[in-house]
Design an enzyme around this catalytic site. Structure first.
Site, PDB file in Angstrom:
ATOM      1  N   SER A  71       1.112  -0.965   0.027  1.00 32.85           N
ATOM      2  CA  SER A  71       0.005  -0.229   0.017  1.00 32.85           C
ATOM      3  C   SER A  71       0.762   1.045   0.827  1.00 32.85           C
ATOM      4  O   SER A  71       0.332   2.042  -0.767  1.00 32.85           O
ATOM      5  CB  SER A  71      -0.865   0.063   1.438  1.00 32.85           C
ATOM      6  N   ARG A  87      -4.363   0.709 -31.483  1.00 32.73           N
ATOM      7  CA  ARG A  87      -5.395   0.234 -30.698  1.00 32.73           C
ATOM      8  C   ARG A  87      -5.724  -0.822 -30.065  1.00 32.73           C
ATOM      9  O   ARG A  87      -6.141  -0.682 -29.095  1.00 32.73           O
ATOM     10  CB  ARG A  87      -6.509   1.011 -31.810  1.00 32.73           C
ATOM     11  N   GLU A  92      -6.498  -3.613 -24.892  1.00 31.97           N
ATOM     12  CA  GLU A  92      -5.400  -3.741 -23.618  1.00 31.97           C
ATOM     13  C   GLU A  92      -4.613  -3.538 -22.607  1.00 31.97           C
ATOM     14  O   GLU A  92      -5.102  -3.652 -20.776  1.00 31.97           O
ATOM     15  CB  GLU A  92      -4.512  -5.404 -23.706  1.00 31.97           C
ATOM     16  N   LEU A  93      -4.281  -2.198 -22.981  1.00 35.47           N
ATOM     17  CA  LEU A  93      -3.595  -1.481 -21.643  1.00 35.47           C
ATOM     18  C   LEU A  93      -5.001  -1.054 -20.754  1.00 35.47           C
ATOM     19  O   LEU A  93      -4.758  -0.523 -19.204  1.00 35.47           O
ATOM     20  CB  LEU A  93      -3.039  -0.625 -22.004  1.00 35.47           C
ATOM     21  N   ARG A  95      -7.773  -2.044 -19.364  1.00 39.22           N
ATOM     22  CA  ARG A  95      -8.150  -3.116 -18.986  1.00 39.22           C
ATOM     23  C   ARG A  95      -7.166  -2.402 -17.328  1.00 39.22           C
ATOM     24  O   ARG A  95      -7.913  -2.998 -16.538  1.00 39.22           O
ATOM     25  CB  ARG A  95      -7.912  -3.729 -19.002  1.00 39.22           C
ATOM     26  N   ARG A  97      -6.786  -1.101 -14.650  1.00 33.79           N
ATOM     27  CA  ARG A  97      -7.986   0.264 -13.943  1.00 33.79           C
ATOM     28  C   ARG A  97      -7.791   1.315 -12.906  1.00 33.79           C
ATOM     29  O   ARG A  97      -8.097   2.112 -12.845  1.00 33.79           O
ATOM     30  CB  ARG A  97      -9.865  -0.720 -12.958  1.00 33.79           C
ATOM     31  N   ARG A 107     -12.934  11.020 -32.493  1.00 32.55           N
ATOM     32  CA  ARG A 107     -14.202  11.593 -32.411  1.00 32.55           C
ATOM     33  C   ARG A 107     -13.200  13.522 -32.637  1.00 32.55           C
ATOM     34  O   ARG A 107     -14.135  14.156 -33.757  1.00 32.55           O
ATOM     35  CB  ARG A 107     -14.604  12.286 -31.370  1.00 32.55           C
ATOM     36  N   ARG A 199       2.023  -7.798 -17.773  1.00 30.83           N
ATOM     37  CA  ARG A 199       2.179  -7.930 -18.990  1.00 30.83           C
ATOM     38  C   ARG A 199       3.226  -7.770 -19.794  1.00 30.83           C
ATOM     39  O   ARG A 199       3.503  -7.804 -21.032  1.00 30.83           O
ATOM     40  CB  ARG A 199       1.601  -6.406 -19.534  1.00 30.83           C
TER      41      ARG A 199
END
Length: 250
Positions: A71, A87, A92-93, A95, A97, A107, A199
């Site tokens: 911690s 992309r 995957e990256l 995810r 969180r 956009r 990863r």
């Protein structure tokens, strides 16, 4: 022909530390490593460093990792600006969180001249690379055609920014997963350790594995004691992995 984009990971921010003047304690480190040690000692008020094995910053942080007091690693953070990433890889990256992300928006940013990221399995094969770039060129041509028609369709929209956004968010549907994106990623030391453990494994996709190992190398320069337990080795196929016996969080 579509331009290809190499992976680039740039360190853009790291934790600074300001020691409270009223605390009777000093350390032989600074920045994030000093903050982690301070946080750990604050739990027990062990400012006098009673244990010789943990009197140095490196010794203290190694002990923290050995006993699983993870911690305190959450107080210090590092930020990277990552380009030359596909992309599909960022799907995957993101995810993970516990990281914070700010990613290029398709956009708002037109992708008419977007670069492509060559998947590792195609890098050493000119024929496969040619097929990939031809497909990317065709997708970009279709994107441009759709974009023009969509902008015409939404011509009655008085807000120019909204009109372009509506057109781009629809046209991007045809862009390939290999399209380059750019992203800022911020994470604390604990989150980065978890990311690398997951990863940089041989079971991970090679593109994100390369990203994890490059992040590890730069993190080890920022906070050696926090990431020194990871060892980078080369597999029979020439790709690299990173492992640690102390990376126990799944």
């Amino acid at each position: 022909m579509a331009e290809t984009a190499p992976l680039r990971v740039q360190l853009i921010a790291k934790t600074d530390f300001l020691a409270p003047p009223d605390v009777p304690w000093t350390t032989d480190a600074d920045g994030g490593p000093a903050l982690v040690e301070f946080a750990g000692r604050a739990c027990y008020q062990s400012w006098s460093k009673p244990n010789p094995k943990t009197a140095t910053n490196a010794g203290y942080l190694r002990h923290i990792i050995d006993v699983g007091h993870f911690s305190v690693l959450e107080h210090a953070s590092v930020s990277f600006y990552i380009t030359g990433i596909s992309r599909s890889c960022t799907h995957e990256l993101i995810r993970h969180r516990h990281f914070s992300y700010s990613q290029l928006s398709q956009r708002y940013v037109p992708e008419k001249d977007s670069r492509v990221v060559v998947p590792p399995g195609m890098e050493d094969d000119a024929d496969l690379r040619h097929i990939l770039t031809e497909a990317a060129d065709a997708a970009r041509a279709t994107y441009s055609e759709l974009l023009a028609k969509l902008e015409a369709k939404f011509a009655d929209q008085p807000n120019a920014i909204l009109r372009r956004k509506q057109a781009r968010q629809a046209a991007r549907a045809v862009l390939p997963n290999a399209t380059e994106t750019r992203i800022v990623v911020t994470g604390n030391y604990r989150a980065w350790r978890h990311f690398i453990a997951m990863r940089a494994s041989e079971h991970a996709d090679v593109e994100i594995r390369r990203l994890a190992i490059e992040c590890l190398r730069q993190l080890a320069a920022v906070a050696p004691a926090v990431f020194a337990d990871f060892e980078v080795t080369t597999l029979a196929d020439g790709t690299e992995v990173a492992t640690s016996p102390l990376a126990t969080e799944a």
